[in-house]
Enzyme design. Structure first.
Site, PDB file in Angstrom:
ATOM      1  CB  SER A 166      -0.881   0.001   1.250  1.00 11.11           C
ATOM      2  OG  SER A 166      -1.465   1.270   1.430  1.00 11.11           O
ATOM      3  CE1 TYR A 179      -3.749  -2.005   5.158  1.00 11.69           C
ATOM      4  CE2 TYR A 179      -3.132   0.179   4.378  1.00 11.69           C
ATOM      5  CZ  TYR A 179      -3.679  -1.071   4.145  1.00 11.69           C
ATOM      6  OH  TYR A 179      -4.152  -1.373   2.900  1.00 11.69           O
ATOM      7  CE  LYS A 183      -1.720  -3.807   2.999  1.00 15.82           C
ATOM      8  NZ  LYS A 183      -2.055  -5.155   2.477  1.00 15.82           N
TER       9      LYS A 183
END
Ligand code: NAI
Length: 322
Positions: A166, A179, A183
């Site tokens: 991401s 996150y 990622k």
């Protein structure tokens, strides 16, 4: 665009990228991007394991039978698919899914690590439980699934693994420390698996999507969401799992635009030994960060070799020490 409607299935599709005889596992394929990937893989001839635990956006509520729905959509359209509700956080469930796939189809060519959920909060407000849950599902989930298929792909001398990374990891986003870390961890996992898989025909890549799914529906305006369809991401996935796939690529995709993200190394400056080395770095920081003629090293070891080479040249007076 209605993402719930099955795409038109054209068994006569005349495309260079065919996946007949290939077996693919797509995690988190009950909705969003994973569903679009699974449908497209089947359309290109692959037998597809549609894996999804069917959890809510934050991963807290479980139980929706969405994997079976997607598998059924593929079968109704004439493709081959089986559903799996194993969690990527459950090592035994993943191993059982892989055993069942091998029992049914005898090989695993493609793994798309796509499952995950969000627990967004600023770092101050984030609990370590939220941090660990995100690392577990995105990073460890992908590592578990990759580990479970790795020796199979090695023995086949053919494999394609795609990690769903991401922009949040590549460049950072407010409220996504957990996150983003997970990622970017996937990029690190890809870098080494691509090196280790090279001699066995295993190619490992990352896909960094921008797509209108339930994960992003509150982030973009309506007209932007209309452009960011999962169907405009999936062609990038098909490229990354094709026979002609690259390896070690981070392919960014959104709204029909495809680009590559790379971790680059600037040319570097040699600093003389001495008590003011830190001050010299401060003075030369712009030059150190200057991206003119930066490179993408093939491995971490190559970075160390480059430093040793630059230092040796500087010490021998072969380059200017400015
Ligand atoms: P989504 O929420 O529609 O899809 C994720 C799927 O993973 C869900 O169907 C969910 O049930 C499943 N899942 C969650 N935990 C699971 C577990 N433990 N085991 C098996 N399945 C599980 O969201 P979307 O957007 O399709 O996300 C797919 C991937 O793309 C995710 O990894 C996400 O982080 C990534 N991504 C999405 C972006 C976007 O713009 N939508 C941007 C960057 C990355």
């Amino acid at each position: 665009m209605d993402h719930t409607a099955p795409p038109p299935f054209d068994p006569q599709l005349d495309a260079a990228i065919r996946l007949d005889g290939r077996v693919a596992i797509v995690t988190g394929a009950g909705g969003g991007l994973g569903r679009a990937h699974a449908l497209a893989l089947a359309q290109r001839g692959a037998q597809v394991v549609v894996n999804d635990l069917g959890v809510s956006r934050d991963g807290l509520e479980a139980g929706a039978a969405i994997a079976e729905q997607v598998a059924e959509t593929i079968r109704r359209a004439g493709g081959q698919a089986m559903a799996s509700t194993a969690s990527v956080c459950d090592p035994e469930g993943i191993e059982a899914m892989v055993r069942e796939t091998m029992a049914r189809w005898g090989r695993i060519d493609i793994l798309v690590n796509n499952a995950g959920f969000l627990r967004d909060k600023s770092f101050s407000n984030m609990t370590m439980a939220d941090f660990e849950a995100i690392i577990d599902v995105h990073l460890l989930g992908a590592a578990r699934c990759s580990k479970a298929v790795w020796d199979i792909m090695k023995a086949q001398r053919h494999g394609r693994i795609v990690m769903t990374t991401s922009s949040s990891g590549l460049f950072g986003n407010f409220g996504q420390a957990n996150y983003g870390a997970a990622k970017m961890g996937l990029v690190g996992l890809m870098q080494t698996l691509a090196i280790e898989g090279q001699k066995y025909g295993i190619r490992v890549n990352c896909l960094a999507p921008s797509a209108a799914t339930r994960m992003t529906e509150t982030l973009f305006a309506k007209d932007e969401l209309a452009l960011l369809t999962p169907e405009r991401i999936t062609p990038g996935l098909l490229y990354l799992v094709s026979d002609q796939a690259p390896s070690k690529m981070v392919l960014c995709a959104g709204a029909g635009v495809f680009s590559c993200a790379q971790v680059t190394l600037t040319r570097g400056l040699y600093m003389e030994d001495g008590p003011t080395m830190a001050e010299a770095i401060l003075q030369q920081s712009r030059k150190i960060a200057d991206r003119t003629r930066d490179i993408v090293p093939y491995s971490g070891f190559e970075q160390s070799k480059k430093e040793l080479h630059t230092a040796a040249q500087a010490r021998s007076g072969a380059v200017t020490r400015d």
